[in-house]
Design a protein around this motif. Structure first.
Motif, PDB file in Angstrom:
ATOM      1  N   ARG A  39      41.159  38.324  52.541  1.00 23.23           N
ATOM      2  CA  ARG A  39      42.513  38.331  51.988  1.00 23.23           C
ATOM      3  C   ARG A  39      42.584  39.218  50.764  1.00 23.23           C
ATOM      4  N   ALA A  41      44.713  39.011  47.189  1.00 29.85           N
ATOM      5  CA  ALA A  41      45.474  37.985  46.475  1.00 29.85           C
ATOM      6  C   ALA A  41      46.081  38.553  45.200  1.00 29.85           C
ATOM      7  N   SER A  43      48.444  39.396  42.022  1.00 28.52           N
ATOM      8  CA  SER A  43      49.438  38.775  41.148  1.00 28.52           C
ATOM      9  C   SER A  43      50.626  39.735  41.157  1.00 28.52           C
ATOM     10  N   GLU A  75      49.587  35.460  44.199  1.00 29.44           N
ATOM     11  CA  GLU A  75      49.138  34.546  43.138  1.00 29.44           C
ATOM     12  C   GLU A  75      50.135  34.586  41.984  1.00 29.44           C
ATOM     13  N   TYR A 234      43.693  29.646  38.070  1.00 30.60           N
ATOM     14  CA  TYR A 234      43.160  30.512  39.125  1.00 30.60           C
ATOM     15  C   TYR A 234      41.972  29.832  39.826  1.00 30.60           C
ATOM     16  N   ARG A 252      36.876  40.553  46.159  1.00 30.41           N
ATOM     17  CA  ARG A 252      37.707  40.628  44.940  1.00 30.41           C
ATOM     18  C   ARG A 252      36.973  41.434  43.875  1.00 30.41           C
ATOM     19  N   GLU A 255      35.142  41.403  38.136  1.00 36.35           N
ATOM     20  CA  GLU A 255      35.371  40.680  36.884  1.00 36.35           C
ATOM     21  C   GLU A 255      35.296  39.164  37.120  1.00 36.35           C
ATOM     22  N   TRP A 256      35.311  38.761  38.385  1.00 40.94           N
ATOM     23  CA  TRP A 256      35.252  37.317  38.703  1.00 40.94           C
ATOM     24  C   TRP A 256      33.830  36.807  38.882  1.00 40.94           C
TER      25      TRP A 256
END
Ligand code: GLU
Length: 549
Positions: A39, A41, A43, A75, A234, A252, A255-256
């Motif tokens: 996916r 996601a 913002s 999101e 989040y 993704r 940074e996550w």
């Protein structure tokens, strides 16, 4: 009733559904073995960064090569950042480059698929089911700390190696049911925090599809799951959504990565199987010998709209994204020069660990190559599409006589080695300008070794000799035949051997004719150009040059 059950009722009196109900509502997907569900996601900021398109493409291709599903989830839990029309803009940008969702948000307020709603702002009820369940299991609790109290905690932690709301500092962990009831009665706002079961001494491990094996200390923070307005953070929404939407691979931004210990812990306490993670490094740019992230503020090419406005075909942007994304793409392309991009076996394992470098020169070369392999009609259609929106005057010209325009674009195209001089459709107006009187710009600036008088002499002689019925060989022979009587040599080698013996060579003679007819020193095949311009126009341009030089 135990205290935690009472607490759960107190906090979520209206929530009657259970996690099992959610599991039933969103059953495992029936996909073939190995099919991946990915996916994007975003913002809804209203700005589609090239990095979003890049990550979206990686997620999309990952799903496509396995006959899986790619969906878009919006999101939008941060209502403060909400921008009207933002979803449309972002989806439009993705779609322009072929990143089209099978499922999820497919238009502003338009959803498709059985795993929705795909706007997080519409999933509050779902998050609360899991929040209540965590409270019942003593894995979450309400926190009444004000911003000032949180500041005080932070101040007291100056010398602590681990900062934040954890362990002894997590003072609301210790509230009794009575104290909580009092706070609630007094109307004090609360957030819901995870009661982290993490152990500072322990590590968590995971195998990132791109970055490889990663080991980090376990999470000990009692992170916020629900904000005081009941909207999830989040972290919490990610765990609940990617589980219920049956995402198999979370692609993704990297940074996550640092939040992964939180996420893995959340998947565990919620009783979910964690998805696989693929953390994509940001696209970089080189500036003064240093690398930095491609920046929305500094780099126009950071905006996906840039490519649309300049008229880069989606095939070029995709080709470059694949070049940046998979280290083996260029070799594959060399071996399969005309194969569709969809045939490339996209592989997360071939992604670079550190950020790929965006290089405008390289991108343009890639695009030139892509456009050189299109046929003239395709280039014509794309150019019309672009011009209709971004250059209406040029659109009127190029669409006036389709056959003429397609023939122009076909010059030097349908050959084993087509020219590679167009990177974007916005360049075509200039490229073809001498075919249209309305935009043709005269230029009689001769090469250094040719004076205006010499040029005039050549053109006058040529005008007498010019015969529109010539085939290419006759046409060239005729130009060669002009040389000697005027003091030039038809033989370039001879000229190089003995330059003082001649005024110039056949190349100079052609250049003079080319300049008179097109205003340029370099063009594609001049014979083809002259054939298309036709007898009247050629005579007019030659005479014009003679009298105006
Ligand atoms: N909304 C998050 C972002 O834009 C998405 C991260 C994710 O893909 O999970 O960074």
């Amino acid at each position: 009733m135990s205290d935690v059950l009472k607490l759960a009722e107190l906090l979520f009196p209206d929530v009657t559904l259970l996690p099992e109900d959610m599991e039933k509502r969103y059953p495992e997907r029936q996909l073939k073995e190995g099919a991946r569900v990915t996916r994007l996601a975003p913002s809804p900021t209203g700005f589609l960064h090239f990095g979003n398109l890049f990550t979206g493409t990686v997620a999309y291709r990952t799903a496509k090569v396995t006959d899986g599903i790619f969906f878009v989830r919006v999101e939008d839990t941060d209502q403060k950042r909400k921008v009207e029309g933002a979803v449309e803009v972002m989806l439009g940008g993705l779609e322009a480059f072929g990143v089209v969702a099978d499922e999820g948000v497919v238009g502003e307020d338009i959803e498709k698929g059985d795993y929705g709603p795909y706007y997080q702002s519409q999933r509050k009820e779902i998050y609360h089911v899991f929040a209540k369940s965590l409270v019942k299991q003593d894995l979450a609790y309400p926190c009444f700390c004000s911003a000032e109290e949180l500041d005080e905690i932070r101040a007291a932690q100056e010398n602590e190696s681990v900062k934040g709301y954890w362990g002894e500092y997590a003072k609301c962990r210790k509230l009794t049911l009575e104290e909580i009831e009092e706070n609630l009665k007094a109307g004090r706002p609360w957030t819901l925090r995870l009661k982290s079961p993490g152990d500072l001494e322990k590590k968590c491990f995971f195998d990132d599809m791109i970055k490889g094996k990663i080991e980090m200390p376990e999470n000990v923070q009692d992170v916020v799951l629900l904000k005081s307005d009941g909207i999830p953070t989040y972290h919490f929404a990610h765990a609940v959504d990617d589980h219920l939407m049956r995402t198999t691979h979370v692609v993704r931004g990297d940074e996550w990565i640092s939040s992964c210990p939180i996420h893995l812990q959340l998947f565990r306490v919620l009783g979910f199987k964690a998805p696989k993670f693929a953390h994509v490094a940001p696209i970089m740019k080189e500036e003064d010998g240093n690398k930095r992230k491609l920046s929305k503020r500094k780099d126009p090419e950071a905006a996906v709209t840039y490519y649309i406005e300049k008229g880069y075909p989606k095939e070029s942007v995709n080709e470059y994204i694949l070049t940046l994304a998979n280290s083996n793409f260029e070799d594959w392309r060399k071996a399969n020069p005309r194969e569709s991009q969809d045939a490339f076996p996209f592989n997360l394992k071939k992604m670079s660990i550190s950020g790929a470098l965006f290089d405008m020169v390289k991108f343009n070369d890639v695009s030139k190559n892509v456009i050189s392999l299109m046929n003239a009609k395709q280039v014509y259609d794309y150019t019309c599409q672009w011009a209709e929106q971004y250059d209406k005057d040029f659109y009127a010209l190029i669409s006036r006589d389709e056959e003429y325009s397609v023939n122009i674009l076909n010059i030097d195209r349908d050959t084993p080695k087509p020219r590679k001089d167009i990177a974007a459709f916005s360049e075509i107006k200039d490229y073809v300008s001498y075919f249209f009187d309305e935009i043709y710009e005269k230029n009689y600036e001769m090469p250094e070794n040719i004076t205006n008088d010499m040029a005039k002499e050549i053109l006058e002689a040529y005008l007498k000799e010019y015969n529109p019925a010539d085939d290419k060989q006759q046409w060239f022979d005729r130009i060669k035949a002009l040389c000697e009587p005027l003091g030039y040599t038809p033989n370039v080698k001879e000229y190089k051997k003995n330059p003082d013996a001649f005024k110039g060579h056949v190349g100079d003679v052609s250049t003079v004719i080319r300049l008179a007819v097109t205003g340029r020193k370099n063009t594609p095949d001049l014979y083809a150009i002259m054939s298309l311009l036709g007898e009247d126009k050629i005579k007019e341009r030659l005479s014009d040059a003679i009298s105006n030089m």
